[in-house]
Design an enzyme around this catalytic site. Sequence first.
Site, PDB file in Angstrom:
ATOM      1  CD  GLN A  22      26.111   4.461 -18.526  1.00  0.00           C
ATOM      2  OE1 GLN A  22      26.886   5.359 -19.019  1.00  0.00           O
ATOM      3  NE2 GLN A  22      26.212   3.106 -19.091  1.00  0.00           N
ATOM      4  CB  CYS A  73      20.019   6.636 -16.455  1.00  0.00           C
ATOM      5  SG  CYS A  73      19.660   7.454 -14.905  1.00  0.00           S
ATOM      6  CB  THR A 108      21.931  10.846 -12.484  1.00  0.00           C
ATOM      7  OG1 THR A 108      20.460  11.371 -12.533  1.00  0.00           O
ATOM      8  CG2 THR A 108      22.518  10.939 -11.167  1.00  0.00           C
ATOM      9  CE1 TYR A 109      22.145  19.784 -12.256  1.00  0.00           C
ATOM     10  CE2 TYR A 109      19.973  19.361 -12.303  1.00  0.00           C
ATOM     11  CZ  TYR A 109      21.064  20.151 -11.978  1.00  0.00           C
ATOM     12  OH  TYR A 109      20.936  21.584 -11.453  1.00  0.00           O
ATOM     13  NE  ARG A 119      25.111   7.807  -9.152  1.00  0.00           N
ATOM     14  CZ  ARG A 119      25.181   7.547 -10.430  1.00  0.00           C
ATOM     15  NH1 ARG A 119      25.190   6.496 -10.916  1.00  0.00           N
ATOM     16  NH2 ARG A 119      25.317   8.695 -11.113  1.00  0.00           N
ATOM     17  N   GLY A 120      26.723   2.212  -8.618  1.00  0.00           N
ATOM     18  CA  GLY A 120      26.395   1.603  -9.936  1.00  0.00           C
ATOM     19  C   GLY A 120      25.737   2.769 -10.807  1.00  0.00           C
ATOM     20  CG  LEU A 125      16.167   3.604  -7.547  1.00  0.00           C
ATOM     21  CD1 LEU A 125      14.881   4.455  -8.160  1.00  0.00           C
ATOM     22  CD2 LEU A 125      15.701   2.326  -7.262  1.00  0.00           C
ATOM     23  N   GLY A 126      20.529   4.340  -7.481  1.00  0.00           N
ATOM     24  CA  GLY A 126      21.655   3.995  -7.630  1.00  0.00           C
ATOM     25  C   GLY A 126      22.396   3.651  -6.364  1.00  0.00           C
TER      26      GLY A 126
END
Length: 215
Positions: free
Chosen positions: A73, A168, A75-76, A70-71, A138-139
């Site tokens: 950075q 992110c 995340t958790y 995905r686009g 969001l991604g």
Amino acid sequence: MPQTLGFRELGQMAYEPVWQAMQRFTNERGTDAPDEVWLVQHPPVFTQGQAGKAEHLLLPGDIPVVQVDRGGQVTYHGPGQLVAYLLLDVRRLGFGVRDLVNRMEHCLIELLASYGVPAAAKPDAPGVYVNGAKIASLGLRIRHGCSFHGLALNVDMDLQPFRRINPCGYAGLAMTQLSDHAGPIEFAEVSARLRAQLVKHLDYAEQTTLTGGID
């Protein structure tokens, strides 16, 4: 254009099998395949997007890290977070990527408003924020005009793992969750409200619950 948006309620599932299933779904879908949204909670996992940098993983410890397509950075994901994977033919819907992101953000903002929680988007940092703290991420990935991946809303979860990363890609970004602002939360009710908002903001007329697995 189809008028009914189908939802799959997956409960709690490990991240990687769901990721692999949405890749298969997207790769194999035909031009007339109906759109789906998968709703799920994941066991603890960090996911590193295509733009992700190793220095943003500060101290992952015993939580696995998955490099994904995905686009964005790092995340958790963890229990108590509502994740919605949007498997949409965006070309058929007539949405550009920025338009889809805006619709997702407005969907979340209206859902939070229904709980009396004022939230906002930021033009330079996709997601939804409450008093500057991030409550939803969001991604997306678009392949052959179709989206996969989606959004993650912090409902009632342990936020501590976010301290092990720069969420992110932003050092020191504060994270928050719905239960901190609205008191005790019924998770299933949040899911139902999210479904209704997605139907509205993706311009569908109605929704249905899909049965069967994702294998």
